[in-house]
Design an enzyme around this catalytic site. Structure first.
Site, PDB file in Angstrom:
ATOM      1  N   CYS A 124       6.144  -0.187   7.732  1.00 60.56           N
ATOM      2  CA  CYS A 124       5.941   1.005   6.746  1.00 60.56           C
ATOM      3  C   CYS A 124       7.068   1.358   5.799  1.00 60.56           C
ATOM      4  O   CYS A 124       8.303   1.320   6.316  1.00 60.56           O
ATOM      5  CB  CYS A 124       5.495   2.127   7.744  1.00 60.56           C
ATOM      6  N   LEU A 125       6.662   1.609   4.622  1.00 58.01           N
ATOM      7  CA  LEU A 125       7.842   2.103   3.523  1.00 58.01           C
ATOM      8  C   LEU A 125       8.599   3.473   4.040  1.00 58.01           C
ATOM      9  O   LEU A 125       9.587   3.641   3.826  1.00 58.01           O
ATOM     10  CB  LEU A 125       7.261   2.197   2.301  1.00 58.01           C
TER      11      LEU A 125
ATOM     12  N   GLY B 291       0.954  -1.119  -0.104  1.00 56.23           N
ATOM     13  CA  GLY B 291      -0.107  -0.215   0.108  1.00 56.23           C
ATOM     14  C   GLY B 291       0.737   1.295   0.128  1.00 56.23           C
ATOM     15  O   GLY B 291       1.894   0.931   0.507  1.00 56.23           O
TER      16      GLY B 291
ATOM     17  N   HIS C 202      -2.240   7.538   6.978  1.00 56.17           N
ATOM     18  CA  HIS C 202      -1.028   8.353   6.408  1.00 56.17           C
ATOM     19  C   HIS C 202      -1.709   9.571   5.891  1.00 56.17           C
ATOM     20  O   HIS C 202      -1.155  10.768   6.137  1.00 56.17           O
ATOM     21  CB  HIS C 202      -0.623   7.463   5.361  1.00 56.17           C
TER      22      HIS C 202
ATOM     23  N   HIS D 186      -4.045   1.605   7.545  1.00 53.52           N
ATOM     24  CA  HIS D 186      -2.643   2.216   7.551  1.00 53.52           C
ATOM     25  C   HIS D 186      -2.590   3.068   6.576  1.00 53.52           C
ATOM     26  O   HIS D 186      -2.148   4.609   6.934  1.00 53.52           O
ATOM     27  CB  HIS D 186      -1.729   1.183   7.315  1.00 53.52           C
ATOM     28  N   GLU D 187      -3.133   3.199   5.678  1.00 58.99           N
ATOM     29  CA  GLU D 187      -3.082   4.097   4.400  1.00 58.99           C
ATOM     30  C   GLU D 187      -3.867   5.287   4.788  1.00 58.99           C
ATOM     31  O   GLU D 187      -3.490   6.517   4.410  1.00 58.99           O
ATOM     32  CB  GLU D 187      -3.348   3.537   2.840  1.00 58.99           C
TER      33      GLU D 187
ATOM     34  N   GLN E 289       3.601   9.885   0.938  1.00 61.46           N
ATOM     35  CA  GLN E 289       4.617   8.934   0.848  1.00 61.46           C
ATOM     36  C   GLN E 289       5.621   8.985  -0.303  1.00 61.46           C
ATOM     37  O   GLN E 289       6.753   8.789  -0.382  1.00 61.46           O
ATOM     38  CB  GLN E 289       4.399   7.382   1.015  1.00 61.46           C
TER      39      GLN E 289
END
Length: 182
Positions: free
Chosen positions: A103-104, A52, A149, A145-146, A57
């Site tokens: 997380c990226l 995702g 963000h 999660h997204e 990000q």
């Protein structure tokens, strides 16, 4: 308009960058610029080996995220949600799934975080048509999660203070070590 094509992978924005720590703006233009952004987001997510990715990000403060991850039946679901609204089960119907989350934007780190095992997101596709995505398992976690963000919240912000400090310190050590050896 469909988000297709190759797209261009953009650099991932890391924890500490201001764009990650404030709410994103609503998307108002459902146009070629949005289609290009979504294609770039998919390319960036795949290049970083994620499941995702939120627009902030890659440094774009707009309310849009992409995903490609399995639900609880291991069926992979792929899509985009613009201007999402997250709906979680009522507290008395909620079952928490405690799972190692990463997380990226905080690469190399994972921490156990309990989240509801079901989630629904209402929003729009890249053409502006209303959509609803219902998720279970990892997809439910991804939707939460997204959306977090886009609200300026990282998963580490949901951890107990001591654990959050440990994760961020480990991230900084690895980042600094990579800078020295890289």
């Amino acid at each position: 308009m469909e988000a297709s094509g190759e797209g261009t992978a953009r650099p991932i924005t890391f924890v500490g960058e201001p764009v990650l720590h404030r709410p994103c703006e609503d998307v108002t233009g459902f146009d070629e610029e949005l289609v290009t952004l979504v294609a770039d987001m998919f390319a960036s997510m795949y290049a970083a080996e994620g499941v995702g990715l939120a627009a902030n990000q890659i440094g774009v403060p707009l309310r849009v995220f992409v995903y490609d991850c399995p639900d609880e039946t291991e069926e992979y679901r792929r899509g985009v949600v613009v201007n999402p609204t997250l709906v979680l089960p009522a507290e008395d119907e909620r079952r928490l799934d405690d799972y190692e989350e990463g997380c990226l934007s905080v690469p190399g780190q994972r921490a156990s975080l309990a989240r509801p095992d079901r989630a629904v997101v209402h929003g729009f596709d890249v053409a502006g048509a209303p959509i609803t995505v219902e998720g279970t398992g990892l997809l439910a976690r991804c939707l939460q999660h997204e959306t977090d963000h886009l609200n300026g919240t990282l998963y580490v912000d949901r951890l107990p203070a001591e654990r959050r400090e440990q994760v961020l310190a480990a991230y900084e050590r690895e980042r600094d070590q990579a800078a020295v050896t890289g």
